[in-house]
Motif scaffolding. Structure first.
Motif, PDB file in Angstrom:
ATOM      1  N   ILE A  16       0.861  -1.185   0.000  1.00 11.13           N
ATOM      2  CA  ILE A  16       0.000   0.000   0.000  1.00 11.13           C
ATOM      3  C   ILE A  16       0.899   1.236   0.000  1.00 11.13           C
ATOM      4  O   ILE A  16       1.863   1.285   0.766  1.00 11.13           O
ATOM      5  N   ARG A  22       1.072   6.947   1.633  1.00  9.54           N
ATOM      6  CA  ARG A  22       0.051   7.986   1.777  1.00  9.54           C
ATOM      7  C   ARG A  22      -1.312   7.409   2.145  1.00  9.54           C
ATOM      8  O   ARG A  22      -2.165   8.107   2.678  1.00  9.54           O
ATOM      9  N   GLU A  23      -1.523   6.130   1.835  1.00 12.86           N
ATOM     10  CA  GLU A  23      -2.841   5.530   2.042  1.00 12.86           C
ATOM     11  C   GLU A  23      -2.905   4.614   3.254  1.00 12.86           C
ATOM     12  O   GLU A  23      -3.975   4.148   3.632  1.00 12.86           O
ATOM     13  N   ARG A  24      -1.771   4.337   3.841  1.00 12.94           N
ATOM     14  CA  ARG A  24      -1.733   3.394   4.956  1.00 12.94           C
ATOM     15  C   ARG A  24      -2.364   4.032   6.190  1.00 12.94           C
ATOM     16  O   ARG A  24      -2.376   5.252   6.331  1.00 12.94           O
ATOM     17  N   THR A  25      -2.891   3.186   7.109  1.00 13.29           N
ATOM     18  CA  THR A  25      -3.501   3.730   8.329  1.00 13.29           C
ATOM     19  C   THR A  25      -2.695   3.442   9.587  1.00 13.29           C
ATOM     20  O   THR A  25      -2.897   4.070  10.614  1.00 13.29           O
ATOM     21  N   ALA A  42      -0.148  12.026   6.696  1.00 17.44           N
ATOM     22  CA  ALA A  42      -0.351  10.579   6.589  1.00 17.44           C
ATOM     23  C   ALA A  42       0.549   9.841   7.567  1.00 17.44           C
ATOM     24  O   ALA A  42       0.128   8.887   8.234  1.00 17.44           O
TER      25      ALA A  42
END
Lengths: 623, 623
Positions: free
Chosen positions: A229, A232-235, A266
């Motif tokens: 992933i 920028r999109e990871r949590t 992020a």
């Protein structure tokens, strides 16, 4: 040499001196024991010799020694020496510089594993080959030299390697990645110290390229190397902990230098979730042995806590970057916790043996390790002198040698103290002297020794664990809460401020979602996590069946066997005989209980008195 | 064909027929779905094709498919087919026999990885090469044929391979070992079926040779393959769980056949300690992902429970051997627990997907797996159709096909029933019919359909979990405790005995030394462990914050979605909001609680309704 943006400005190693005390003594030990020890082992194992053989054209595959990433240990030792010399030491770095420089190939390529007759070709195994990872550490060693005012063979070698990478892996080059992030932050650091934006551009390329499934799916999954992933999109941080935290550090560097607030946000978001759900009481990260990886949320077993030392080093690097970028105390809080309870834990009292994994419970005592042999495994119940994978000793060495840089910062309002250690801090017209026996005692005295005429702000971090503290200034006494206590005034030489942090022992519980420590409490004192070791008790098995009552009194006493200032704790704690009818499940009966006492010692000092069992989390008596 | 000593005598597959019910239905599914499914995948993956290429002289290294041990899957499928056909089925085993036989080399060597042009030489990698391990499975396939009355190409191939091993690794041969035990028990089984003592001698050699540090120290340590300590000196099973349990099974076989009571006692001692300290509530063994290994005593995390399916198969094999050797019910108790809660768990309702690892808690729900692709990892939150390492499906297949053999035994006093499944048992003049809806209902009716004139004893196992049961005989009603309830009388055709086992749900606690589940309880019903799945609840997160009270009522209800007879349970269980202020440690405050209900389903049926979170151990409400 500095970040071009961010809330706070770091200080150079020539601006901060630590003298004595907890960290000052560890810096001395690092210089006198750990750095020479690592140097000896790099010689003895042949990992340094690989470079000599390469330079002489004699590095046939069967003559090479060490794992595929062993070059990086030489670079990390060089970095440690560079910082050590930057703070006034005299580590023999020139030998390493010369040996490394001589092995570099025309065009800048440098790695002892690949590309020679009989070896696999360059960049033929990006997944496991660690070539870019090794460059990262070479470049950081070069940056350490440049930031401490030296240009030499090592700095030239590092720059040539970086230039080679920019060509080979640039926008027009190989559109791929290394299996182990690290080079990203190294390139940004090189950009900062040289001003050459090609390094920043290359770092950004690497950060953006990762997470696109460029590398293959492996048994451990692409999450292992964060190629599943985009960052920028990871949590939350996931996969191999050192890889994840190095990548995040590089991403923060890129974000700060390119003004990419979304990227910074992020990483902050992932840090928040990771700290809330995937971090041990010690600050340790990465709970899984399998893949040396972060687990799921709240998957934080005490006994199998992996908590790689290098992940703690990486976490401190990341917290530091986030602190500089935002100025928020929570990042310095985590750095403090991690430094005292993982980084300090890693190294033995004599500075010559190291933990790789840092569990919060040791169930079996194991046996003493041979100090003359490398230990083949990451786990050990005693610290090992060296390992086949020996990433941690040199990583701790470079951290300790540069620790002064993590203590204080400046901004246009004044100076901030983030970590408390005796010594001096200097910036422009200002010079401070810090006197403290922290963390053993809670009093920190800051004296202004030099100052300009204009008013400025002195900011002192009050850790979240303190709840509240007392601040004594020339103007009076006040209660201050967590965050930064700010004293804004016109200073005169000799003015003093005293911060009193409450270091009395305290009971700590865990979020009930951390199943592994349900029904337990831990004891903390100041920034230190405590533990019980079997050596202080009659039976190694006692720790299996002990129970505590949080209303019981906690008594402090000195424990000189572990150090001059060390404070140990005693608490009443009955032991409860366990059932044991051959099957450990059923309607477990009421058990007999015998009165007893438990001695707690600072967790970072455990396993310095021979093989022991140990536990941080103590079962509550709930019969 | 039988052990030459021991308390009990096993029965052949022609003597026991299971019809319908829990295990009978699973045998049908195994025949109709799992065996054909495994056959398809062995074709599709090329693992069977490797043998064809080898026979044709076309097995260049780049054409070989699968891992180094993939030959063994072909053998395990052949074994499953052999047992299946032995109980009246018609699995196409001849194709496998022919293909395998054609690949054998002169002298008996057979392995598709080694020895051909371009391949590494025979026995050049005993640590990881699995050559002897693969022979073990080949020989067991051959033994299954011989024990079901067939001699064919497969049996001849197996005997040739065994003869080759006896020469190559005998007293005058290579004094070394395979990295994976398995051949030991295969050789004793071959000895029993052929009477040729060279196989027994070779098995004893292998058992005695292990534990002498013949194999190298590796990252996982010699414990990984049990070459650290001789099995006679070990105190608990350790290292790779499948390896440890196969070795122990082989050691029991050797002990029984050679009258080596000390060796038998050593294995029993290790079994006792392992069951008391290293076994999950499900009977599962091997808690660690790292090295697929046993952990330390009481290291039994629910969420990271590895519990490899194959280790459960191996544990059943070991328990069975210990039961035959000693006649003690505790071994059948563990086999029952393991069969219902791990072996049955492994396979999906449709028989075409399988768990490799069997954790007792699933924290994140994951996503559905592609049924057309092999899954690259051992762990998955859903069952996978096949894996790159696909040892479990064929291992379960051979276990289910031969399950009739584990149900009953004989001795000179009479017959013993160890596992309760509807069907018939025949021995000599005696024939029994067993009627039961076990494990869903607790009633087991045994009718004597044929019998001789002389009195004999019928022994019925009362599981330890039952505490007490009711036995109804022609003579009256009595209460019977755990162990074997014995009815000794002169029987007439039509006589009946009824055993009533108390299958009401019960709360189960754990020894407090199992830190991972402190403050939790589980629910069991009969031999079945229950669990909560998120699919039955509003939120996948609910299972993180649920609390139970063991004084609460437990209600039973049918759950036809999971099967005709399946019993689900409902209990009141409030959810408690967690604190969550960004750092999960401190003086955790009193929390709000909301009333709620928890549905529990049999653990072996979990994950049959899409991706879910799951937990077996339920936190007690202790505010």
């Amino acid at each position: 040499m500095l970040p071009s943006a961010g809330a706070l400005r770091p200080l150079g190693l020539d601006q901060v001196r630590l003298s004595g005390g907890f960290w000052g003594e560890r810096q001395e030990r690092n210089a006198n024991a750990t750095i020479p020890h690592a140097h000896e082992w790099l010689d003895k194992t042949g990992w340094l010799g690989n470079f000599r053989l390469a330079a002489a054209g004699e590095l046939a595959p069967h003559r090479r020694r060490g794992r595929e990433f062993s070059d990086s240990e030489v670079y990390k030792l060089a970095e440690a020496m560079a910082w050590e010399n930057g703070r006034g030491g005299s580590a023999p770095i020139d030998e390493l510089s010369t040996v490394v420089a001589a092995a570099q190939e025309p065009g800048g390529y440098l790695n002892t594993v690949f590309g020679r007759p009989g070896q696999e070709p360059r960049y033929s195994d990006l997944v496991w080959g660690h070539e870019l990872y090794c460059y990262g550490h070479l470049i950081q060693a070069g940056v350490a030299r440049l930031r401490t005012g030296v240009e030499d063979a090592l700095t030239a070698t590092a720059i040539r390697a970086a230039d080679h990478v920019c060509v080979e892996f640039g926008a027009a080059g190989r559109q791929t990645l290394c299996g182990h992030p690290e080079i990203e932050m190294a390139l940004v650091e090189l950009y900062r110290v040289t001003g050459s934006s090609r390094y920043l551009d290359q770092a950004r390329l690497f950060v953006d390229r990762r997470g696109q499934a460029t590398l293959p799916d492996i048994e451990l999954g692409r999450t292992y190397y964060q190629d599943d992933i985009p960052i920028r999109e990871r949590t939350a941080f996931a996969g191999h902990a050192v890889r994840a935290l190095y990548l995040a550090s590089g991403a923060v560097d890129v974000a700060v230098e390119t003004g990419d607030d979304k990227l910074l946000a992020a990483v902050v978001r992932q840090w928040e979730r990771t700290v809330a759900t995937r971090t041990y009481l010690t600050g340790g990260m990465g709970s899984r042995h399998e893949g040396e990886a972060f687990g799921d949320d709240f998957e934080l077993p005490a006994d199998r806590a992996y908590v790689e030392t290098c992940a703690a080093v990486a976490s401190v690097m990341l917290s530091w970057r986030l602190l500089l970028a935002t100025g928020e105390a929570r990042f310095a809080d985590l750095a403090e916790r991690t430094l005292y309870n993982v980084v300090a834990t890693s190294t033995s009292l004599d500075g010559r043996a190291f933990f790789y994994a840092n569990p919060l419970q040791q169930r079996s005592a194991g046996s003493a390790l041979d100090p003359t042999k490398p230990w083949p495994r990451a786990t050990s119940s005693e610290r090992a002198p060296w390992r086949d994978v020996s990433c941690c000793p040199t990583n701790v060495a470079r951290t300790l040698a540069s620790l002064g840089g993590y203590v204080a910062t400046a901004d246009h309002h004044g100076l901030q103290l983030h970590q408390y250690a005796g010594g001096t801090v200097r910036d422009g017209e200002t010079e401070l002297a810090v006197t403290t026996d922290y963390p053993w005692q809670g009093s920190v005295v800051v004296r202004v020794d030099r100052t300009g005429e204009r008013p400025w702000r002195l900011s002192l971090r009050v850790p979240a664990w303190a709840g509240e503290a007392t601040l004594v200034t020339p103007e009076g006494v006040e209660r201050v809460g967590p965050g930064y206590a700010v004293v804004s005034r016109t200073w005169r030489p000799g003015d003093q401020v005293r911060l009193e942090l409450p270091v009395a022992p305290r009971w700590t519980a865990a979020d009930p979602r951390i199943d592994a420590v349900r029904g337990c409490v831990a004891v903390e004192r100041g920034p230190l996590v405590y533990c019980a070791e079997s050596v202080d008790h009659d039976s190694v098995l006692a720790l299996d069946v002990v129970n505590v009552d949080r209303s019981a009194p906690v008594t402090e006493r000195p424990l000189p066997a572990l150090g001059r200032d060390v404070v140990a704790l005693d608490i009443p704690a009955p032991t409860t005989a366990a059932a044991g009818n051959g099957w450990p499940y059923g309607s477990i009966n009421a058990e007999e209980s015998e009165p007893g006492n438990l001695t707690l010692v600072p967790y970072h000092l455990w396993a310095n008195r021979g093989p022991v069992t140990m536990r941080v989390w103590l079962p509550l008596d709930r019969r």
